[in-house]
Design a protein around this motif. Sequence first.
Motif, PDB file in Angstrom:
ATOM      1  N   SER A   1       0.825  -1.201   0.000  1.00  0.00           N
ATOM      2  CA  SER A   1       0.000   0.000   0.000  1.00  0.00           C
ATOM      3  C   SER A   1       0.864   1.256   0.000  1.00  0.00           C
ATOM      4  O   SER A   1       0.508   2.260  -0.617  1.00  0.00           O
ATOM      5  N   ILE A   2       2.014   1.193   0.654  1.00  0.00           N
ATOM      6  CA  ILE A   2       2.933   2.337   0.651  1.00  0.00           C
ATOM      7  C   ILE A   2       3.469   2.547  -0.760  1.00  0.00           C
ATOM      8  O   ILE A   2       3.423   3.651  -1.308  1.00  0.00           O
ATOM      9  N   GLY A   3       3.984   1.488  -1.364  1.00  0.00           N
ATOM     10  CA  GLY A   3       4.522   1.588  -2.717  1.00  0.00           C
ATOM     11  C   GLY A   3       3.468   1.992  -3.726  1.00  0.00           C
ATOM     12  O   GLY A   3       3.719   2.822  -4.606  1.00  0.00           O
ATOM     13  N   GLY A   4       2.280   1.440  -3.599  1.00  0.00           N
ATOM     14  CA  GLY A   4       1.193   1.786  -4.514  1.00  0.00           C
ATOM     15  C   GLY A   4       0.798   3.240  -4.406  1.00  0.00           C
ATOM     16  O   GLY A   4       0.544   3.911  -5.415  1.00  0.00           O
ATOM     17  N   ASN A   5       0.767   3.745  -3.176  1.00  0.00           N
ATOM     18  CA  ASN A   5       0.429   5.157  -2.971  1.00  0.00           C
ATOM     19  C   ASN A   5       1.514   6.057  -3.557  1.00  0.00           C
ATOM     20  O   ASN A   5       1.215   7.091  -4.151  1.00  0.00           O
ATOM     21  N   MET A   6       2.773   5.650  -3.422  1.00  0.00           N
ATOM     22  CA  MET A   6       3.870   6.435  -3.988  1.00  0.00           C
ATOM     23  C   MET A   6       3.756   6.501  -5.513  1.00  0.00           C
ATOM     24  O   MET A   6       3.896   7.573  -6.108  1.00  0.00           O
ATOM     25  N   VAL A   7       3.489   5.363  -6.137  1.00  0.00           N
ATOM     26  CA  VAL A   7       3.370   5.324  -7.599  1.00  0.00           C
ATOM     27  C   VAL A   7       2.183   6.168  -8.050  1.00  0.00           C
ATOM     28  O   VAL A   7       2.279   6.939  -9.011  1.00  0.00           O
ATOM     29  N   LYS A   8       1.075   6.052  -7.341  1.00  0.00           N
ATOM     30  CA  LYS A   8      -0.119   6.828  -7.684  1.00  0.00           C
ATOM     31  C   LYS A   8       0.189   8.324  -7.670  1.00  0.00           C
ATOM     32  O   LYS A   8      -0.173   9.058  -8.582  1.00  0.00           O
ATOM     33  N   LYS A   9       0.886   8.786  -6.617  1.00  0.00           N
ATOM     34  CA  LYS A   9       1.207  10.204  -6.510  1.00  0.00           C
ATOM     35  C   LYS A   9       2.202  10.633  -7.583  1.00  0.00           C
ATOM     36  O   LYS A   9       2.115  11.741  -8.112  1.00  0.00           O
TER      37      LYS A   9
END
Length: 65
Positions: free
Chosen positions: A47-55
């Motif tokens: 979820s951390i990595g996914g949020n980073m990619v999304k941003k």
Amino acid sequence: MASRNNRALVPEAKAGLDKFKMESAAEVGVNLKNGYNGDLTAREAGSIGGNMVKKMVESYEQGLK
């Protein structure tokens, strides 16, 4: 066999990426600490990595406009 290289391409960016990671973790409610975080579940880490990619994608798309 291919060798693994965990070296950063731009070493100067490490501090900025670490800050970005901590901000993303706080946004998704994951208690991330400096140093070893082996106690995180795969879901929390993802979820951390996914949020980073999304941003990052959102930032890039804003730059195109």
